[in-house]
Design an enzyme around this catalytic site. Structure first.
Site, PDB file in Angstrom:
ATOM      1  N   GLU A  26       0.833  -1.202   0.000  1.00 29.02           N
ATOM      2  CA  GLU A  26       0.000   0.000   0.000  1.00 29.02           C
ATOM      3  C   GLU A  26       0.870   1.256   0.000  1.00 29.02           C
ATOM      4  O   GLU A  26       1.794   1.380   0.786  1.00 29.02           O
ATOM      5  CB  GLU A  26      -0.926   0.001   1.225  1.00 29.02           C
ATOM      6  CG  GLU A  26      -1.854  -1.203   1.310  1.00 29.02           C
ATOM      7  CD  GLU A  26      -2.832  -1.317   0.146  1.00 29.02           C
ATOM      8  OE1 GLU A  26      -2.980  -0.338  -0.626  1.00 29.02           O
ATOM      9  OE2 GLU A  26      -3.437  -2.402  -0.005  1.00 29.02           O
ATOM     10  N   ARG A  31     -17.101  -1.541   5.146  1.00 32.62           N
ATOM     11  CA  ARG A  31     -18.085  -2.254   4.296  1.00 32.62           C
ATOM     12  C   ARG A  31     -18.713  -3.391   5.080  1.00 32.62           C
ATOM     13  O   ARG A  31     -19.804  -3.862   4.745  1.00 32.62           O
ATOM     14  CB  ARG A  31     -17.426  -2.714   2.992  1.00 32.62           C
ATOM     15  CG  ARG A  31     -16.602  -3.919   3.096  1.00 32.62           C
ATOM     16  CD  ARG A  31     -15.625  -4.166   1.975  1.00 32.62           C
ATOM     17  NE  ARG A  31     -14.401  -4.691   2.547  1.00 32.62           N
ATOM     18  CZ  ARG A  31     -14.273  -5.924   3.023  1.00 32.62           C
ATOM     19  NH1 ARG A  31     -15.259  -6.798   2.923  1.00 32.62           N
ATOM     20  NH2 ARG A  31     -13.145  -6.320   3.577  1.00 32.62           N
ATOM     21  N   CYS A  68      -7.638  -1.958   7.988  1.00 31.03           N
ATOM     22  CA  CYS A  68      -6.241  -1.962   7.540  1.00 31.03           C
ATOM     23  C   CYS A  68      -5.806  -0.548   7.176  1.00 31.03           C
ATOM     24  O   CYS A  68      -4.734  -0.084   7.577  1.00 31.03           O
ATOM     25  CB  CYS A  68      -6.061  -2.917   6.361  1.00 31.03           C
ATOM     26  SG  CYS A  68      -6.258  -4.637   6.863  1.00 31.03           S
ATOM     27  N   HIS A 126      -1.038  -5.720   2.004  1.00 35.68           N
ATOM     28  CA  HIS A 126      -2.212  -6.598   1.958  1.00 35.68           C
ATOM     29  C   HIS A 126      -1.842  -7.926   1.289  1.00 35.68           C
ATOM     30  O   HIS A 126      -1.085  -7.945   0.307  1.00 35.68           O
ATOM     31  CB  HIS A 126      -3.345  -5.931   1.148  1.00 35.68           C
ATOM     32  CG  HIS A 126      -4.341  -5.229   2.013  1.00 35.68           C
ATOM     33  ND1 HIS A 126      -4.672  -3.900   1.855  1.00 35.68           N
ATOM     34  CD2 HIS A 126      -5.111  -5.691   3.044  1.00 35.68           C
ATOM     35  CE1 HIS A 126      -5.594  -3.570   2.761  1.00 35.68           C
ATOM     36  NE2 HIS A 126      -5.883  -4.632   3.491  1.00 35.68           N
TER      37      HIS A 126
HETATM   38  N1  PCA Z   1      -8.033  -7.091   6.590  1.00 30.39           N
HETATM   39  C1  PCA Z   1      -9.003  -6.056   6.853  1.00 30.39           C
HETATM   40  C2  PCA Z   1      -8.920  -5.802   8.325  1.00 30.39           C
HETATM   41  C3  PCA Z   1      -8.221  -6.985   8.900  1.00 30.39           C
HETATM   42  C4  PCA Z   1      -7.601  -7.663   7.739  1.00 30.39           C
HETATM   43  O1  PCA Z   1      -6.805  -8.610   7.787  1.00 30.39           O
HETATM   44  C5  PCA Z   1      -8.816  -4.836   5.953  1.00 30.39           C
HETATM   45  O2  PCA Z   1      -8.369  -4.989   4.806  1.00 30.39           O
HETATM   46  O3  PCA Z   1      -9.139  -3.721   6.361  1.00 30.39           O
END
Ligand code: PCA
Length: 212
Positions: free
Chosen positions: A79, A89, A142, A166
């Site tokens: 990111e 969401r 996140c 991610h």
């Molecule tokens: N993914 C979520 C929150 C916790 C996770 O592992 C997100 O993309 O916000």
């Protein structure tokens, strides 16, 4: 070099989260020249960011990588930016579903990751793992922890490279889907994140901490 690596517990009805599994697997591994500290954060609007900032205060790391799961991503996604917006969401694990609120009222609209994102992507690709630079960490937890972490470091003038990565879901999380969606094996994800950790350590030792 002391590096803090965090993941998240499962959420959204799943019983696993690849980020938790990566953190637990790497916690037992030795990386030359790196003192790895790890934490698994709760998927909770308040306790998630609070435990992350608490871990930073406790460990005093020289770099921070936060990991989380992102459905429908086909590659490890580094990111580049966190935005000052909560628009969940789905509900977090405590039932909070925040809509259209700022993370820090009056705070900057966004923070760029301060990790050397391009170098991390090159390192991950270099070990044969699909990777992309991403322009949105979403508007769920996140993005929130990335924003709160970068805000905390900026406010306290701490020159600690930090950011968010991610991960695609694990194959077992998508195998029953009626509409097929991407996944990545734990082994492949581990290879990519291990390469990213080594790249941060090398980058810090050359003192080049250029971010976005
Ligand atoms: N993914 C979520 C929150 C916790 C996770 O592992 C997100 O993309 O916000």
């Amino acid at each position: 070099m002391k590096l803090l690596l965090t993941g998240f517990e499962p959420f959204g009805g799943s019983s696993v989260n690849p980020s938790e599994q990566v953190v637990r697997a790497l916690a037992d591994q030795t990386f030359e020249g790196i003192a790895l500290r790890t934490a698994v954060l709760p998927v909770d609007r308040v306790r998630g960011p609070a435990e992350l900032i608490g871990a930073v205060q406790h460990c005093q790391p020289e770099a921070v990588i936060c990991l989380g799961e992102a459905a429908r991503r086909a590659a490890i996604s580094i990111e580049r930016v966190a935005i000052n917006l909560l628009d969940y969401r789905i509900a977090d694990n405590s039932g909070n579903q925040t809509r259209d609120e700022s993370i820090v009222p009056g705070g900057p609209a966004a923070f760029f990751a301060t990790l050397p994102v391009r170098k991390l992507a090159d390192a991950i690709r270099g070990v044969g793992v699909p990777v992309e630079l991403s322009l949105s960490a979403g508007t769920f937890l996140c993005n929130q922890v990335m924003y709160e972490l970068l805000h905390y470091l900026a406010l306290n003038k701490l020159n600690v490279p930090a950011g968010f990565v991610h991960l695609p879901p694990l194959p077992e999380q998508v195998v029953g889907n009626l509409i097929p969606s991407p996944s990545m094996s734990l082994e492949t994800t581990l290879r990519g994140i291990s390469a990213a950790i080594c790249a941060i350590s090398e980058n810090l030792s050359t003192k080049d901490t250029k971010g976005h």
